[in-house]
Design an enzyme around this catalytic site. Structure first.
Site, short mmCIF file in Angstrom:
data_model
loop_
_atom_site.label_atom_id
_atom_site.label_comp_id
_atom_site.label_asym_id
_atom_site.label_seq_id
_atom_site.Cartn_x
_atom_site.Cartn_y
_atom_site.Cartn_z
N LEU A 180 0.87 -1.17 0.00
CA LEU A 180 0.00 0.00 0.00
C LEU A 180 0.91 1.22 0.00
CD1 LEU A 180 -2.63 -0.94 2.77
CD2 LEU A 180 -2.90 -1.14 0.28
N ASP A 181 0.45 2.31 -0.65
CA ASP A 181 1.21 3.57 -0.60
C ASP A 181 1.41 3.98 0.85
OD1 ASP A 181 0.99 3.56 -3.34
OD2 ASP A 181 -0.55 5.12 -3.42
N ALA A 182 2.46 4.75 1.10
CA ALA A 182 2.75 5.18 2.48
C ALA A 182 1.56 5.91 3.10
CB ALA A 182 3.99 6.07 2.49
N ASN A 183 0.85 6.72 2.31
CA ASN A 183 -0.26 7.48 2.86
C ASN A 183 -1.63 6.87 2.57
OD1 ASN A 183 1.16 9.44 4.24
ND2 ASN A 183 1.38 10.75 2.44
N THR A 184 -1.63 5.59 2.16
CA THR A 184 -2.88 4.84 2.04
C THR A 184 -2.94 3.87 3.21
OG1 THR A 184 -2.94 5.00 -0.37
CG2 THR A 184 -4.21 3.24 0.63
#
Length: 310
Positions: A140-144
């Site tokens: 997952l993306d860092a901010n997801t």
């Protein structure tokens, strides 16, 4: 070891600056491309390129010496505050990934990681895979935020990697996007690759990797729409890129064209995107398992505000 790449300049790069073209062709940053040019490692038709602003001509013979990639960083074993465990047995651990945490170490990332957090909390992780991403079967993306599985046993790693590759995984996300997609249920089928700017973003690009996103409206509000999203493929930033491509970026996602005024009103400092459910066949037991992740506080508050304003 340095790598020499040679090719004829494609017609689509006629008149393009050399630094911009290198960025597009080899996935380099513009500054990285400029450094290679300054080092004398780029030539056109046998002549060294003198400046990064030199223009290309279609059909010219381009030769580039690419520097060796930097050694990947090792995971730092330290507990990650707020990273809960949704499920764990001898084969897998499913975490509730918080915001601001990457899946595994990468060059340039100095923050915390899921892998480091699990190791720091004493969890056993599969040793399969590259050293900096052992046990990681998807990201997952860092901010997801949301549900993310990590393999603990070697057989789980092998079988889950294959399941993700063969698209036998149910990955469900919810995204709060700006405006109201029309139709309210649909599919975005558009290839994705690195953004031509070389700034780390991705974009819908002709010739990119096939990428398919299915979406369905959960609820429409005055300023935004809550979508349920099913990924057929798993490209980097796929949901963010596809929603931006249809002109309904995730609320708060300024990198992909979101309205900063709306984000500020909702108190968002990142994209409203959450991995709500993850389902797959258990790698050793053979039964179907599903895990759900509740909204984190920042997304829940933002959703409450748009509901109240509707």
């Amino acid at each position: 070891m340095a790598e020499v790449r040679s090719l004829h300049v494609p017609d689509g790069l006629e008149g393009e600056r050399v630094d911009s073209a290198l960025s597009r062709l080899f996935g380099l940053s513009r500054s990285g491309a400029a450094d290679i040019i300054a080092a004398g490692d780029v030539s056109l038709d046998g002549a060294e390129v003198a400046t990064k602003s030199e223009r290309l001509h279609a059909g010219a013979w381009l030769e580039v010496t690419l520097p060796p990639p930097p050694a990947p960083p090792a995971p730092v074993a330290e507990p990650v505050p707020g990273m809960g465990i949704l499920f764990e047995d001898d084969d897998i651990v499913v975490v509730n990934k918080p915001v601001g945490v990457a899946a595994h170490p990468t060059t340039g990332w100095t923050g915390q990681t899921v892998l480091g957090g699990l190791l720091g909390a004493g969890h056993t992780i599969a040793t399969s895979g590259a050293s900096e991403r052992q046990g990681i079967v998807h990201r997952l993306d860092a901010n997801t935020t949301g549900a993310m599985a990590v393999a603990k046993s070697e057989i789980a790693y092998s079988r889950l990697k294959r399941a993700f590759k063969e698209r036998r995984i149910d990955k469900r996300y919810q995204a709060l996007v700006q405006g109201h997609p029309d139709p309210f249920r649909g599919t975005v089928d558009a290839p994705i690759d690195r953004h031509p700017s070389g700034d780390g973003r991705f974009a819908v690009v002709a010739g990119g990797k096939p990428s398919v996103t299915h979406y369905d409206t959960v609820e429409a509000f005055r300023a935004a729409t809550l979508l349920d999203i099913d990924l057929e493929t798993g490209r980097t930033h796929q949901i963010r890129v596809h929603m931006s491509a249809i002109r309904h970026p995730c609320v708060g996602d300024m990198a992909y064209g979101a309205d900063p005024t709306l984000a500020e009103r909702l108190g968002l400092k990142r994209q409203w995107l959450h991995a709500v459910r993850l389902g797959f066949e258990h790698p050793t037991k053979g039964e179907w398992v599903e895990f759900e992740s509740p909204y984190p506080d920042d997304l829940a508050r933002a959703l409450q505000i748009v509901e109240a304003e509707s």
